[in-house]
Design an enzyme around this catalytic site. Structure first.
Site, PDB file in Angstrom:
ATOM      1  N   HIS A 150       0.838  -1.194   0.000  1.00 54.04           N
ATOM      2  CA  HIS A 150       0.000   0.000   0.000  1.00 54.04           C
ATOM      3  C   HIS A 150       0.879   1.253   0.000  1.00 54.04           C
ATOM      4  O   HIS A 150       2.094   1.176   0.145  1.00 54.04           O
ATOM      5  CB  HIS A 150      -0.912   0.032   1.233  1.00 54.04           C
ATOM      6  CG  HIS A 150      -2.054  -0.928   1.165  1.00 54.04           C
ATOM      7  ND1 HIS A 150      -1.932  -2.249   1.548  1.00 54.04           N
ATOM      8  CD2 HIS A 150      -3.339  -0.775   0.750  1.00 54.04           C
ATOM      9  CE1 HIS A 150      -3.096  -2.863   1.386  1.00 54.04           C
ATOM     10  NE2 HIS A 150      -3.960  -1.993   0.898  1.00 54.04           N
ATOM     11  N   LYS A 154      -0.401   4.640   4.707  1.00 53.37           N
ATOM     12  CA  LYS A 154      -1.219   3.647   5.402  1.00 53.37           C
ATOM     13  C   LYS A 154      -0.510   3.217   6.680  1.00 53.37           C
ATOM     14  O   LYS A 154       0.650   2.807   6.654  1.00 53.37           O
ATOM     15  CB  LYS A 154      -1.499   2.436   4.508  1.00 53.37           C
ATOM     16  CG  LYS A 154      -2.441   1.426   5.163  1.00 53.37           C
ATOM     17  CD  LYS A 154      -2.897   0.378   4.167  1.00 53.37           C
ATOM     18  CE  LYS A 154      -3.825  -0.634   4.817  1.00 53.37           C
ATOM     19  NZ  LYS A 154      -5.056  -0.015   5.368  1.00 53.37           N
TER      20      LYS A 154
END
Length: 238
Positions: A150, A154
């Site tokens: 990600h 995140k």
């Protein structure tokens, strides 16, 4: 025959990546939903594109809504869940990194309101979840590894989706191990690998546009509205 009135939405976590995508899609596309309030930790402008904005501290004062869509952080989750229970409204949440106590609170709330919590609202991941469980059942004793990637902002790792896929693998009898990558602006990639001597199988889902998650959450909200209390899966609503 009169058309059904739009579903009135509260967007919780409105300034995050998902919150912004939800607001834009409701503004640009025909979703059957209308945003009546947007909530964020901090508010610089009170009304944006006709949508009133409220700080998290002002949550109790938001106008009437049918469904809250929550993509926030664990520290903001308790308040939106409590508000939905107090008002008897539905909740769609994609907030990950919840504690065991927060997960238990979700179960308790589902006895009084309809709610859907998912780590991922894409149809492709719902299918991947099924494939992982089936593969694990068919490949006893194989190594199972889940690698997720990600964007750098995140915070939780492994991702909620990776843990959900791990639950599917465990249901099939596998013992999953996890690895996480945080790099650039990756929207979301999940690889589930089953390996044995001389061979391996890879099941992969790659998201290239965050709108797929936002659209899934909007569809879930429209279908969750006026449902009986209970916990619903993405597969139940999409």
């Amino acid at each position: 025959m009169d058309a059904h009135p739009p579903v009135r939405l509260l967007i919780h976590g409105a300034t995050g990546r998902m919150g912004q995508a939800l607001l834009r899609l409701c503004r640009e596309e025909t979703t059957g939903c209308e945003v009546v309030a947007a909530v964020a930790r901090r508010v610089d402008t009170r009304v944006v594109d006709g949508v009133p904005r409220f700080t998290a501290a002002e949550l109790s004062g938001v106008p009437a809504f049918d469904v809250a869509i929550d993509f926030s952080l664990p520290e903001g989750f308790d308040a939106i869940l409590a508000l939905c229970v107090a008002r008897g409204t539905a909740l769609v949440s994609g907030t990950t990194g919840l504690s065991d106590a927060q997960k238990a609170a979700l179960d308790a709330a589902s006895t009084t309101i309809p709610l859907a919590w998912a780590s991922n609202f894409s149809l492709g991941v719902a299918v991947l979840h099924d494939l992982v469980e089936r593969a694990a059942k068919l490949l006893p004793g194989w190594d199972c590894d889940i690698v997720e990637a990600h964007h750098t902002r995140k915070l939780d790792a492994p991702s909620g989706t990776a843990l959900t896929l791990g639950t599917a693998a465990q249901a099939g009898g596998a013992d999953p191990h996890y690895a996480s990558i945080r790099a650039g602006d990756i929207v979301g990639e999940h690889l589930v690998q089953f390996a044995a001597a001389g061979e391996r199988i890879e099941l992969v889902h790659r998201a290239t546009n965050r709108d797929i998650f936002a659209r899934g959450a909007l569809h879930a909200a429209a279908r969750l509205n006026a449902r009986a209390p209970g916990r619903y899966r993405v597969a139940d609503l999409l």
